[in-house]
Enzyme design. Structure first.
Site, PDB file in Angstrom:
ATOM      1  CE1 TYR A  45      19.354  84.733   6.874  1.00 43.82           C
ATOM      2  CE2 TYR A  45      19.427  86.202   4.980  1.00 43.82           C
ATOM      3  CZ  TYR A  45      19.863  85.063   5.622  1.00 43.82           C
ATOM      4  OH  TYR A  45      20.798  84.252   5.023  1.00 43.82           O
ATOM      5  CG  HIS A  84      17.558  79.335   5.542  1.00 38.43           C
ATOM      6  ND1 HIS A  84      17.094  80.526   6.035  1.00 38.43           N
ATOM      7  CD2 HIS A  84      18.909  79.426   5.602  1.00 38.43           C
ATOM      8  CE1 HIS A  84      18.114  81.308   6.367  1.00 38.43           C
ATOM      9  NE2 HIS A  84      19.223  80.651   6.120  1.00 38.43           N
TER      10      HIS A  84
END
Length: 275
Positions: free
Chosen positions: A48, A106
């Protein structure tokens, strides 16, 4: 008060703040706002690019570190043992914290050595760098392979909302004490246009998005992490916690009957979801 999902593997607030696309000063302000409102669960990731902002917000908030449940994730091209460790150390440094409450893979990688991933995740847990570990975007076949490798992940994070079923994964996770965290729980905002949710919202004096969140929040073992930058949206999501207790069997049945095959997040590198 935000309730907890509590299992033998994990204790985690049922509502958290997703921080994808919340970066820089705006991201820091959003996280500070959420913590001031009473959020105690923050979800970020190395990918992110906002861990510095999340860490700064935590430091500025005045909320004690041990009162915050903090999740971060390692990207799929960093799943070799030393790469996992480098990613984790980078996340800890940027977040200004000595540990994560939850550390997730992830996305799965086609060529990953799953046994080596499991050994590394268990090792960093044993070393106290993470309290619990889990995975994100793993289909049922990969969850089975994890169990065959002797792994006991604490959490599975996947896209889950009123137009996308995850029943197969829920049926797998619940008896094992694995929390299922729903990302994009509002269909990235598109659920606001659903007539079924609008009608239930009118009945309860709520928005359709609050209804969509409440439907998830009333489910056993399910955690939701909607992204919200504005204080008003963060508060509206908090108010969905109380709404979850007010949905009746008719409401739930109507939402259950909505189509459940609308996936919003399906990148080229994603797994075979039916595996």
């Amino acid at each position: 008060m935000i309730p907890l999902v509590q299992t033998p593997r994990i204790s985690i607030p049922k509502l958290g703040l997703g921080t994808w696309k919340l970066a820089g000063a705006e991201g820091q302000a959003a996280v500070e706002s959420a913590l001031a409102l009473g959020y105690r669960h923050l979800d970020t990731a190395d990918r992110y690019g906002n861990e510095e902002a999340v860490g700064a917000a935590m430091a500025a908030s005045g909320v004690a570190r041990d009162e915050i449940f903090l999740t971060s994730k390692v990207w799929y091209d960093n799943l070799a043992p030393e790469a996992i460790r480098r990613s984790l150390q980078g996340s800890l440094r940027k977040l200004c914290t000595p540990y994560l409450d939850l550390f997730l893979v992830h996305w799965p990688a086609p060529d990953m050595d799953l046994s080596a991933v499991v050994r590394t995740m268990q090792a960093v847990r044993d070393e106290g760098l993470v309290r619990r570990w889990g995975v994100s975007n793993f289909p049922l076949g990969l969850m089975r392979r994890l169990e065959e490798a002797g792994a006991e992940p604490a959490c599975l994070q996947v896209e889950y909302h009123a137009l996308l079923s995850q029943q197969r994964l829920l049926d797998w996770c619940r008896p094992r004490g694995i929390a299922l965290t729903a990302y994009s729980p509002l269909g990235q905002g598109a659920l606001a246009e659903q007539a079924v949710l609008q009608e239930i919202g009118r009945k309860h004096g709520a928005t359709p998005l609050q209804v969509a969140l409440a439907w998830l929040l009333q489910q056993e073992g399910v955690v939701v992490i909607p992204k919200a930058a504005r204080k008003q949206s963060q508060q509206a999501n908090l108010d969905a916690v109380a709404l979850a207790a007010k949905l009746d069997t008719q409401d739930v049945a109507a939402i259950d009957a909505m189509p459940k095959d609308w996936r919003r997040v399906n990148p080229d590198f994603g797994p075979d979801w039916n595996a």
